[in-house]
Design an enzyme around this catalytic site. Structure first.
Site, PDB file in Angstrom:
ATOM      1  N   GLY A  22      27.706  15.755  39.215  1.00  0.00           N
ATOM      2  CA  GLY A  22      28.314  15.404  38.122  1.00  0.00           C
ATOM      3  C   GLY A  22      28.605  14.719  37.331  1.00  0.00           C
ATOM      4  O   GLY A  22      30.085  13.998  37.121  1.00  0.00           O
TER       5      GLY A  22
ATOM      6  N   GLY B  65      30.026  12.073  34.363  1.00  0.00           N
ATOM      7  CA  GLY B  65      30.472  12.937  33.529  1.00  0.00           C
ATOM      8  C   GLY B  65      31.714  12.238  33.455  1.00  0.00           C
ATOM      9  O   GLY B  65      32.570  11.434  33.356  1.00  0.00           O
TER      10      GLY B  65
ATOM     11  N   ASP C 117      23.665  13.454  40.109  1.00  0.00           N
ATOM     12  CA  ASP C 117      23.923  13.894  38.119  1.00  0.00           C
ATOM     13  C   ASP C 117      22.228  14.262  37.941  1.00  0.00           C
ATOM     14  O   ASP C 117      22.036  13.879  38.352  1.00  0.00           O
ATOM     15  CB  ASP C 117      24.521  12.583  37.456  1.00  0.00           C
ATOM     16  CG  ASP C 117      24.816  13.305  36.346  1.00  0.00           C
ATOM     17  OD1 ASP C 117      26.448  13.483  36.064  1.00  0.00           O
ATOM     18  OD2 ASP C 117      24.308  13.780  35.375  1.00  0.00           O
TER      19      ASP C 117
ATOM     20  N   ASP D   3      20.141  18.224  39.980  1.00  0.00           N
ATOM     21  CA  ASP D   3      20.756  19.638  38.063  1.00  0.00           C
ATOM     22  C   ASP D   3      21.336  20.584  39.416  1.00  0.00           C
ATOM     23  O   ASP D   3      20.766  21.452  39.588  1.00  0.00           O
ATOM     24  CB  ASP D   3      19.252  20.315  37.966  1.00  0.00           C
ATOM     25  CG  ASP D   3      19.429  21.157  36.995  1.00  0.00           C
ATOM     26  OD1 ASP D   3      20.721  21.764  36.438  1.00  0.00           O
ATOM     27  OD2 ASP D   3      18.496  21.268  36.297  1.00  0.00           O
TER      28      ASP D   3
ATOM     29  N   TYR E  82      33.212  29.699  27.521  1.00  0.00           N
ATOM     30  CA  TYR E  82      33.992  28.542  28.574  1.00  0.00           C
ATOM     31  C   TYR E  82      34.893  29.216  29.094  1.00  0.00           C
ATOM     32  O   TYR E  82      34.677  29.055  30.963  1.00  0.00           O
ATOM     33  CB  TYR E  82      34.353  27.605  28.024  1.00  0.00           C
ATOM     34  CG  TYR E  82      34.761  26.097  28.959  1.00  0.00           C
ATOM     35  CD1 TYR E  82      34.900  25.525  29.709  1.00  0.00           C
ATOM     36  CD2 TYR E  82      36.662  25.875  29.054  1.00  0.00           C
ATOM     37  CE1 TYR E  82      34.748  24.275  30.446  1.00  0.00           C
ATOM     38  CE2 TYR E  82      37.053  24.822  29.383  1.00  0.00           C
ATOM     39  CZ  TYR E  82      36.663  24.324  29.873  1.00  0.00           C
ATOM     40  OH  TYR E  82      37.135  23.294  30.731  1.00  0.00           O
TER      41      TYR E  82
ATOM     42  N   LYS F 265      35.406  30.432  33.799  1.00  0.00           N
ATOM     43  CA  LYS F 265      35.759  29.308  34.818  1.00  0.00           C
ATOM     44  C   LYS F 265      36.691  30.546  35.099  1.00  0.00           C
ATOM     45  O   LYS F 265      36.986  30.797  36.713  1.00  0.00           O
ATOM     46  CB  LYS F 265      37.267  28.967  33.682  1.00  0.00           C
ATOM     47  CG  LYS F 265      36.668  27.477  33.499  1.00  0.00           C
ATOM     48  CD  LYS F 265      36.078  26.392  34.737  1.00  0.00           C
ATOM     49  CE  LYS F 265      35.902  25.082  34.037  1.00  0.00           C
ATOM     50  NZ  LYS F 265      34.586  24.424  35.142  1.00  0.00           N
TER      51      LYS F 265
HETATM   52  C1  AKB Z   1      38.473  21.201  26.850  1.00  0.00           C
HETATM   53  O1  AKB Z   1      38.752  21.444  26.294  1.00  0.00           O
HETATM   54  O2  AKB Z   1      37.251  22.575  27.238  1.00  0.00           O
HETATM   55  C2  AKB Z   1      38.401  20.543  29.030  1.00  0.00           C
HETATM   56  C3  AKB Z   1      39.597  21.572  29.395  1.00  0.00           C
HETATM   57  C4  AKB Z   1      40.897  21.951  28.664  1.00  0.00           C
HETATM   58  O3  AKB Z   1      38.700  22.142  30.087  1.00  0.00           O
HETATM   59  N1  AKB Z   1      39.015  19.978  28.872  1.00  0.00           N
END
Ligand code: AKB
Length: 318
Positions: free
Chosen positions: A8, A11, A34, A53, A142, A146
């Protein structure tokens, strides 16, 4: 010298972490990888690069074998708001990349850094001085990726002895590569608007506090944690770290000290506001400070001076 693979590399974090690592470990020892290939500009010219990838374990294994890699920085991710628009993509990249990196690290004996985020917390988490070890029930895909990444990384450390380490990054503010699809992106975009002389329409409501950090402190944190004495690490995946906590009016007023005509209006974005409301106001990062000496340099005032200075030059206004 340690050989490092940055996945990455193009990025928001990778485009600055790769040169920072090349400064520390030597240009030939840091491979920029990347999924968009060939790489362009400084990243391609200043050291080795390859196509990886992160959702393809074979790509990672091939790069690790070819360059004799000792440590992987896995920066592949789809940020919070973008992942919410396409949860399967968020999951496939967020979890696919970390699992592939863990398996390759186990097979080839690499150490592994994968960033987590303030997104790993949710509405049930204490929002003020959010503890290192606390409730993690995020409501975004997300955040789910995590937390999964944190758990898998701890599992691989305990079960297979893979040297996995991670930080929960707050919103990162940088002037090289724009973030894309995050909830904290407003804190970068506001500087571009101010320096360009444009009015800023803020997608986050007044009074919404979130943790933030200037990119130089984030890069140092990632490198320092990977260099930390393992015997001192009580935690591994993942450390709370923060440099400042502010709400939109605070950053606006700080910028106005330097650009008095700057104007901002609020027009909050429902998706981003919902995510921001579920995240901490301010994390407690005392474990990172104690276990590996985390100590950020920039606060809102010093970051603002630097951001405006660099962006004025970058945008040809100095
Ligand atoms: C987001 O806003 O998704 C990121 C993060 C805080 O992980 N910048």
């Amino acid at each position: 010298m340690k050989k490092i693979l940055v996945i990455g590399a193009c990025g928001q974090i990778g485009s600055e972490l790769t040169p920072a690592l090349r400064n520390v470990y030597g240009t030939d020892n840091v491979v920029a990888a990347d999924c968009v290939y060939p790489l362009k500009g400084e990243l391609a010219e200043s050291g080795p690069s390859c196509k990886v990838d992160a959702t393809n374990a074979q790509d990672i294994a091939d790069a690790v074998k070819k360059y004799n890699i000792d440590a992987i920085y896995n920066l592949a991710a789809i940020l919070s708001a973008k992942a919410e628009a396409n949860p399967m993509l968020g999951w496939n990249v967020g979890v696919g990349a970390v699992l592939n990196c863990l398996e390759v690290s186990r097979e080839f004996g690499c150490s592994l850094f994968t960033p987590s985020s303030i997104g790993a917390f949710g509405p049930d988490t204490p929002h003020d001085m959010t503890p290192q070890d606390t409730i993690q029930r995020p409501k975004t895909i997300y955040g789910v990726t995590k937390v999964t990444g944190e758990l898998l990384s701890d599992y691989y450390f305990k079960r297979f002895g893979v040297d996995t380490r991670s930080v929960r990054f707050p919103g990162l503010i940088s002037n090289v590569t724009l973030p894309g699809g995050g909830t904290t992106d407003y804190a970068v975009e506001i500087y571009y608007a101010a320096v360009k002389g444009e009015k800023f329409v803020c997608p986050i409501a007044k009074g919404t506090f979130m943790d933030m950090m200037y990119m130089p402190d984030a890069l140092k944190a990632a490198i320092d944690l990977m260099e930390a004495d393992p015997s001192k690490l009580v935690h591994r995946n993942s450390f709370n770290i923060t440099a400042m906590s502010f709400e939109p009016d605070m950053i606006y007023n700080e910028i106005k000290k330097h650009i008095p005509d700057f104007q901002m209006e609020y027009k909050f974005d429902e998706l981003r506001q919902g995510i921001a409301d579920s995240w901490p106001n301010k994390m407690d990062d005392s474990c990172a400070r104690k276990e590996w000496g985390f100590s950020p340099k920039y606060d809102l005032a010093s970051m603002t001076v630097d951001m405006i200075d660099v962006l004025r030059k970058k945008l040809g206004q100095a």
